[in-house]
Design a protein around this motif. Structure first.
Motif, short mmCIF file in Angstrom:
data_model
loop_
_atom_site.label_atom_id
_atom_site.label_comp_id
_atom_site.label_asym_id
_atom_site.label_seq_id
_atom_site.Cartn_x
_atom_site.Cartn_y
_atom_site.Cartn_z
N ILE A 79 0.87 -1.13 -0.10
CA ILE A 79 0.03 -0.08 0.08
C ILE A 79 0.86 1.13 0.09
O ILE A 79 1.92 1.39 0.83
CB ILE A 79 -1.04 -0.03 1.35
N SER A 80 0.65 2.16 -0.95
CA SER A 80 1.60 3.28 -1.02
C SER A 80 0.69 4.71 -1.33
O SER A 80 -0.43 4.52 -1.68
CB SER A 80 2.73 3.08 -2.10
N VAL A 81 1.19 5.76 -1.13
CA VAL A 81 0.44 7.05 -1.24
C VAL A 81 1.58 7.97 -2.01
O VAL A 81 2.72 7.61 -1.83
CB VAL A 81 -0.06 7.74 -0.08
N GLU A 82 0.84 8.87 -2.68
CA GLU A 82 1.61 9.81 -3.43
C GLU A 82 2.23 10.97 -2.05
O GLU A 82 1.65 10.95 -1.11
CB GLU A 82 0.54 10.81 -4.18
N PRO A 83 3.24 11.40 -2.50
CA PRO A 83 4.08 12.54 -1.42
C PRO A 83 3.20 13.67 -0.97
O PRO A 83 3.52 14.09 0.05
CB PRO A 83 5.25 12.88 -2.15
N VAL A 85 0.07 13.47 0.03
CA VAL A 85 -1.08 12.95 0.80
C VAL A 85 -0.80 13.38 2.27
O VAL A 85 0.35 13.25 2.72
CB VAL A 85 -1.17 11.45 0.89
N GLU A 86 -1.72 13.77 2.87
CA GLU A 86 -1.62 14.39 4.42
C GLU A 86 -1.30 13.05 5.12
O GLU A 86 -1.77 11.91 5.01
CB GLU A 86 -2.88 15.10 4.90
N ILE A 87 -0.48 13.26 6.26
CA ILE A 87 0.00 12.11 7.17
C ILE A 87 -1.24 11.59 7.87
O ILE A 87 -1.35 10.31 7.78
CB ILE A 87 0.81 12.75 8.44
N GLY A 88 -2.35 12.41 8.06
CA GLY A 88 -3.47 11.93 8.87
C GLY A 88 -4.31 10.91 7.94
O GLY A 88 -4.66 9.86 8.13
N ASP A 89 -4.10 11.33 6.70
CA ASP A 89 -4.86 10.43 5.50
C ASP A 89 -4.14 9.20 5.27
O ASP A 89 -4.75 8.08 5.28
CB ASP A 89 -5.35 11.12 4.33
N ALA A 90 -2.78 9.35 5.37
CA ALA A 90 -2.14 8.26 5.27
C ALA A 90 -2.05 7.11 6.29
O ALA A 90 -2.20 6.00 6.16
CB ALA A 90 -0.44 8.65 4.83
N SER A 91 -2.11 7.69 7.48
CA SER A 91 -2.34 6.74 8.66
C SER A 91 -3.59 6.02 8.68
O SER A 91 -3.84 4.95 9.33
CB SER A 91 -2.10 7.54 9.91
N LYS A 92 -4.72 6.53 7.94
CA LYS A 92 -5.80 5.90 7.86
C LYS A 92 -6.01 4.67 7.31
O LYS A 92 -6.51 3.72 7.30
CB LYS A 92 -7.16 6.74 7.56
N LEU A 93 -5.16 4.66 6.14
CA LEU A 93 -4.66 3.58 5.22
C LEU A 93 -4.22 2.34 5.91
O LEU A 93 -4.47 1.12 5.66
CB LEU A 93 -4.00 3.98 4.20
#
Length: 93
Positions: A79-83, A85-93
């Motif tokens: 699972i990856s995200v674009e740079p 993306v907000e930290i809070g949104d990434a932590s939800k993943l």
């Protein structure tokens, strides 16, 4: 403004004893989803066992590593995200 350690430190420390087996220690680490254990003797902290310790001192010396393929132990899916993306949104993943 500096962040004090108490704002980021772990307060529920998981421990094991010096005499525990590595199997027991690895199970604790997996059960608690943590990367290290504080090692105790007579209820006093005397060391730390980390994932790195297991990699360098145990796994690297195992002859079975020549036969075990990465795909047998890797975590998937990745699972990856674009740079951006907000930290809070990434932590939800």
């Amino acid at each position: 403004m500096s962040v004090q350690m108490r704002n980021i430190m772990v307060t529920k420390v998981v421990t094991t004893t010096k005499n525990s087996t590595l199997e027991e220690a690895v199970k604790l680490m997996n059960d608690h989803e943590i990367g290290c254990l504080i090692v105790t003797e007579n209820k006093k902290a005397v060391g730390i066992l980390t994932e790195r310790d297991l990699l360098k001192r145990i796994l690297a010396k195992s002859k079975n590593l020549k036969r075990i393929r990465v795909e047998e132990v890797m975590s998937t899916p990745l699972i990856s995200v674009e740079p951006t993306v907000e930290i809070g949104d990434a932590s939800k993943l």
